[in-house]
Design an enzyme around this catalytic site. Structure first.
Site, PDB file in Angstrom:
ATOM      1  N   ASP A  17      49.323  66.572  50.654  1.00 41.83           N
ATOM      2  CA  ASP A  17      50.399  66.794  51.632  1.00 41.83           C
ATOM      3  C   ASP A  17      50.100  68.015  52.500  1.00 41.83           C
ATOM      4  O   ASP A  17      49.450  68.963  52.058  1.00 41.83           O
ATOM      5  CB  ASP A  17      51.725  66.979  50.878  1.00 41.83           C
ATOM      6  CG  ASP A  17      52.933  66.763  51.779  1.00 41.83           C
ATOM      7  OD1 ASP A  17      52.766  66.287  52.914  1.00 41.83           O
ATOM      8  OD2 ASP A  17      54.058  67.089  51.337  1.00 41.83           O
ATOM      9  N   ASN A  65      56.020  55.781  53.869  1.00 48.89           N
ATOM     10  CA  ASN A  65      55.374  56.322  55.075  1.00 48.89           C
ATOM     11  C   ASN A  65      55.446  55.364  56.274  1.00 48.89           C
ATOM     12  O   ASN A  65      55.175  55.759  57.413  1.00 48.89           O
ATOM     13  CB  ASN A  65      53.910  56.707  54.807  1.00 48.89           C
ATOM     14  CG  ASN A  65      53.760  57.996  53.991  1.00 48.89           C
ATOM     15  OD1 ASN A  65      52.820  58.144  53.218  1.00 48.89           O
ATOM     16  ND2 ASN A  65      54.678  58.953  54.169  1.00 48.89           N
TER      17      ASN A  65
END
Ligand code: IPE
Ligand code: IPE
Ligand code: MG
Length: 228
Positions: A17, A65
């Site tokens: 991330d 996502n």
């Protein structure tokens, strides 16, 4: 401490991330953050054999996502195509066996075809690189429970046997970069007794040396599994 084989991590998973923040800090487009993120993956995969990990699982694209803007999703898919095309020969040379977890068959047909070809070409490798694509842990558990029920019995063992990770060693260590302290629907079941390390390092800055240090921290921890 940490030299005996019992204290060494066999299976490490990473929530990669911080690509967006890495780019924003430099006034660059998000796409550039993702591109540098791929380079971090490449460097890490090259180091896996030397670090002696049996399995490295990377969260590359979550089932959530898809909520991102269309151009970002298509950038990520394009990076995936390029990565497989350019790095497949290296996987084979480095004894890497690719595995995909998640509902990858819902990706674009050309990507599915590339992935299946890559799975076949790397099938003899001994170090597993498991890539989570269109992966959501709750969905994975629901699929596994459904399959376990169809086979006759639902319990912790039969569910585990139907998870996408059924053929991987138990998860030892979960790492998340970028300072976020949450699982974001990743390996919820598998994390039951995993050790966790959350680091502020943004994914494009994460190096094999960061992984080496995380492995040292892991080896120094005492795991109890509820016993004493
Ligand atoms: C991780 O970086 C890559 C993916 C989720 C595909 P992000 O894009 O989530 O980066 P941040 O969290 O916005 O910094
Ligand atoms: C998790 O990161 C997914 C991947 C790293 C592929 P996100 O950036 O999507 O997670 P949230 O939205 O911060 O929880
Ligand atoms: Mg993020």
């Amino acid at each position: 401490m940490g030299e005996d084989s019992d204290s060494r991590a066999r299976h490490v998973a990473i929530i990669m991330d911080g690509n967006g923040r890495w780019a924003r800090q430099r006034g660059l487009p998000r796409a550039m953050g993702h591109r540098r993120g791929v380079e971090a993956v490449r460097n890490l995969v090259r180091s896996v054999k030397g670090l002696g990990i049996e399995c490295l699982t990377l969260y590359a694209f979550s089932s959530e996502n898809w909520k991102r803007p269309e151009d970002e999703v298509s950038d990520l898919m394009q990076l995936m195509r390029r990565f497989i095309r350019s790095d497949l020969p290296e996987f084979v040379a480095n004894d890497v066996r690719l595995k995909i977890i998640g509902d990858y068959k819902a990706l674009a047909p050309d990507i599915v075809e590339m992935l299946e070809n890559a799975l076949e070409r790397t099938s003899k490798g001994s170090h597993v690189l498991a890539v989570a694509l269109n992966y959501g842990s709750q969905q994975e558990i629901a699929r596994a429970a459904t399959a376990a029920a169809a086979a006759g019995e639902i319990n912790a063992e039969t569910i585990a046997a139907h998870l996408d990770t059924a053929d991987l060693p138990p998860l030892d260590l979960l790492i998340r970069t970028s300072g976020e302290v949450r699982l974001s629907n990743f390996l919820l079941w598998q994390c039951a007794y995993a050790e966790m390390i959350f680091t502020e390092v943004l994914w494009p800055d994460f190096t094999p040396d960061h992984l080496r240090r995380a492995l040292d921290q892991f080896s120094a921890r005492e795991r109890r599994y509820g016993g004493r």
